[in-house]
Design an enzyme around this catalytic site. Structure first.
Site, PDB file in Angstrom:
ATOM      1  N   CYS A   1      51.715  -3.786 -18.860  1.00 43.95           N
ATOM      2  CA  CYS A   1      51.832  -3.087 -17.575  1.00 43.95           C
ATOM      3  C   CYS A   1      52.214  -4.037 -16.451  1.00 43.95           C
ATOM      4  CB  CYS A   1      50.514  -2.380 -17.250  1.00 43.95           C
ATOM      5  SG  CYS A   1      50.456  -1.725 -15.586  1.00 43.95           S
TER       6      CYS A   1
ATOM      7  N   CYS B   1      55.119  -1.417 -16.364  1.00 41.84           N
ATOM      8  CA  CYS B   1      55.018  -0.542 -15.186  1.00 41.84           C
ATOM      9  C   CYS B   1      55.316  -1.245 -13.858  1.00 41.84           C
ATOM     10  CB  CYS B   1      53.611   0.048 -15.073  1.00 41.84           C
ATOM     11  SG  CYS B   1      52.873   0.485 -16.641  1.00 41.84           S
TER      12      CYS B   1
ATOM     13  N   LYS C   1      58.882  -2.844 -13.547  1.00 42.49           N
ATOM     14  CA  LYS C   1      59.795  -1.685 -13.629  1.00 42.49           C
ATOM     15  C   LYS C   1      59.813  -0.927 -12.313  1.00 42.49           C
ATOM     16  CE  LYS C   1      58.330   2.086 -14.308  1.00 42.49           C
ATOM     17  NZ  LYS C   1      57.864   2.714 -15.522  1.00 42.49           N
TER      18      LYS C   1
ATOM     19  N   TYR D   1      61.066   7.530 -22.341  1.00 38.19           N
ATOM     20  CA  TYR D   1      60.719   7.015 -21.014  1.00 38.19           C
ATOM     21  C   TYR D   1      61.569   5.793 -20.623  1.00 38.19           C
ATOM     22  CZ  TYR D   1      55.930   9.152 -20.813  1.00 38.19           C
ATOM     23  OH  TYR D   1      54.843   9.965 -20.748  1.00 38.19           O
TER      24      TYR D   1
ATOM     25  N   GLU E   1      64.452   5.559 -17.828  1.00 37.74           N
ATOM     26  CA  GLU E   1      64.120   4.835 -16.594  1.00 37.74           C
ATOM     27  C   GLU E   1      65.097   3.685 -16.348  1.00 37.74           C
ATOM     28  OE1 GLU E   1      59.330   5.731 -16.289  1.00 37.74           O
ATOM     29  OE2 GLU E   1      59.952   3.758 -16.931  1.00 37.74           O
TER      30      GLU E   1
ATOM     31  N   HIS F   1      54.496  22.534   5.602  1.00 38.41           N
ATOM     32  CA  HIS F   1      55.896  22.794   5.910  1.00 38.41           C
ATOM     33  C   HIS F   1      56.436  21.784   6.914  1.00 38.41           C
ATOM     34  CE1 HIS F   1      59.478  25.227   6.245  1.00 38.41           C
ATOM     35  NE2 HIS F   1      59.407  25.128   7.557  1.00 38.41           N
TER      36      HIS F   1
ATOM     37  N   GLU G   1      55.759  22.401  -1.004  1.00 36.73           N
ATOM     38  CA  GLU G   1      55.264  23.708  -0.569  1.00 36.73           C
ATOM     39  C   GLU G   1      55.707  24.825  -1.515  1.00 36.73           C
ATOM     40  OE1 GLU G   1      56.895  25.418   3.161  1.00 36.73           O
ATOM     41  OE2 GLU G   1      58.326  23.767   3.127  1.00 36.73           O
TER      42      GLU G   1
END
Ligand code: NDP
Length: 452
Positions: free
Chosen positions: A43, A48, A51, A178, A182, A435, A440
């Site tokens: 990681c 992660c 990356k 993944y 990516e 909003h 939303e």
């Protein structure tokens, strides 16, 4: 019987470090930890974290185009990879140090060396010395898998991307999961000409089909040459470039060929089978719901167990192990409704069942909308956002949520809480919209687009 340690952890990645730290600091255990490479594991060192920093770097090109559309006078220029890499390396050094310091502060004794199992209570360090422990935790993670084919020795994996001396001009990325998706987006954003081969009919197998199609379309629109149903047959080195022959007849030359074709658990050469630890066919350590292996004193967490191969899951597994073994509180890590994100551009945030999975279980309603979001639409981009909720027709519970949009990872973390709590579609609808935002739409979708 007395041991050198209450716990010895093999592997200093997300799961191992968390377990070691908690066992020492919260349960007062004496803990040793061996790591043969750099503290932090996949990681922090080659996954992660670097990356995501590359994702950030790669997003500036389109952000600058948008800035011009909004009236800013900016020129894009080129990306200075060596400058970025130097900063990245320094940042990883900093993070590695934090991991190391936190372990030391907790009282964990660190061994910067490889450790293997000698028996159910003993590990052997690379220098031949042995340490005994009441419990041993295997947290050795995984590594990239590259299939065997003529020329496979010329390929690189995601590990090497962070070590590039210079960015390639043209790259072929193989895989549709993944990592392949990516890096296709990251490198495309950084100005590399990207071709991606995937062997199946659509990338991101296992995810919601509508979302997969949406992402594939967006990746193509951004300039990635995505070729489905395509397999590399052979690679030959021609001077300092790579000639790739593939099944679709599209033979071409690239500067680099990156294989992102899955990962293999790091379980070989550890003495696991010899100590009686049962392994699955793919080499993953077999564990029960409490992460205990077939040898009662040996536990395993994280990617080496090949359950859900994500950092936050490994961390939860490590923490649950400490609760169970050191705090007298048997705890099973919860592998249900785990939210996740694929950091493509646009991002993909997802939690719960796909439409296909839910449909197989019972009657459902599907709420979905695809629209051009305000920010990029104003800038003249055609990008579309996808928001989708899968609702159980009987209980009204939201079974799944799938978002393809900038910052979808941030959104799905929050939607994930509601879904984990068992929120119904009506609970979503009762929540007042924020909003103007993209999210939303999650609370304003009125009628199902289909039922099944
Ligand atoms: P994935 O399992 O996600 O994807 C592997 C891909 O390679 C699939 O598309 C698969 O195809 C393809 N493939 C497998 N074998 C071959 C082959 N022999 N020839 C051609 N293609 C092949 O693995 P990754 O390596 O992308 O990632 C590993 C894991 O790491 C992920 O599953 C995830 O758990 C984790 N991860 C999570 C991230 C995040 O949370 N954002 C980021 C990166 C990794 P097919 O679909 O046909 O099997």
């Amino acid at each position: 019987m007395s041991f050198d340690y209450d716990l010895f952890v093999i592997g200093g990645g997300s799961g191992g470090v968390r377990a070691a730290r908690l066992a020492a600091s919260e349960a007062g255990a004496s803990v040793g930890l061996a790591e043969e490479y750099r503290m932090g594991g996949t990681c922090v060192i080659r996954g992660c974290v670097p990356k995501k920093l590359m994702v950030f770097a790669s997003e500036f090109r389109s952000a600058m185009q948008d800035a011009r559309a909004y009236g800013w006078e900016v020129t894009t220029g080129t990306f200075d990879w060596p400058a970025f890499r130097a900063k990245l390396d320094a940042e990883l050094d900093r993070l590695e140090n934090i991991y190391r310091t936190n372990l030391q502060k907790a009282g964990v004794e660190i061994f910067d060396t490889r450790a293997t199992l000698a028996d159910a209570h003993t590990v052997r360090l690379a220098d031949g010395t042995t340490k005994t422990a009441r419990h041993i935790l295997i947290a050795t993670g995984g590594r990239p898998y590259v299939p065997d084919f003529p020329g496979c020795e010329h390929t690189i994996t995601s590990n090497e991307v962070f070590q590039f001396e210079a960015l390639p001009k043209r790259i072929l990325i193989v895989g549709g999961g993944y990592i392949a998706c990516e890096f296709a987006c990251i490198l495309n954003g950084l100005g590399v000409e990207v071709t991606q081969y995937y062997r199946g009919a659509q990338i991101l197998r296992g995810f919601d089909e509508e979302a997969r199609g949406h992402i594939a379309g967006a990746m193509r629109d951004s300039g990635i040459d995505l070729r489905l149903g395509t397999i590399v047959q052979r690679i030959e080195k021609v001077e300092d470039r790579l000639w790739v022959k593939s099944t679709d007849g599209h033979d071409a030359v690239y500067d680099q060929v990156l294989y992102a074709t899955g990962r293999t658990p790091n379980s070989d050469g550890l003495g696991l089978a010899e100590a009686g630890v049962r392994l699955k066919d793919n080499g993953a350590v077999e564990v029960d719901a409490y992460s205990q292996t077939s040898v009662p004193s040996i536990f395993a967490v994280g990617d080496v167990t090949d359950r859900i191969n994500l950092t936050p899951v490994a961390i939860r597994e490590g923490a649950a192990f400490v609760e169970t073994v050191f705090k007298g509180n048997p705890t099973r890590p919860d592998h249900t409704l785990v939210p996740g994100a694929v950091f493509t551009q646009p991002e993909f945030g997802t939690v719960g069942l796909t439409e296909e999975e839910a449909r197989a279980l019972g009657p459902i309603e599907v709420y979905a909308t695809a629209f051009r979001p305000m920010q990029t639409s104003f800038a003249g981009r055609e990008d579309r956002v996808l928001m989708k909720l899968i609702v159980c027709a009987d209980t009204r519970k939201v079974l799944g949520c799938h978002i393809v949009a900038d910052h979808a990872g941030e959104m799905i973390q929050l939607a994930g809480i509601a879904i984990k709590m068992g929120a119904t579609k009506e609970a979503f609808a009762r929540t007042v919209a924020v909003h103007p935002t993209m999210a939303e739409e999650l609370v304003t979708m009125k009628a199902p687009v289909r039922t099944a």
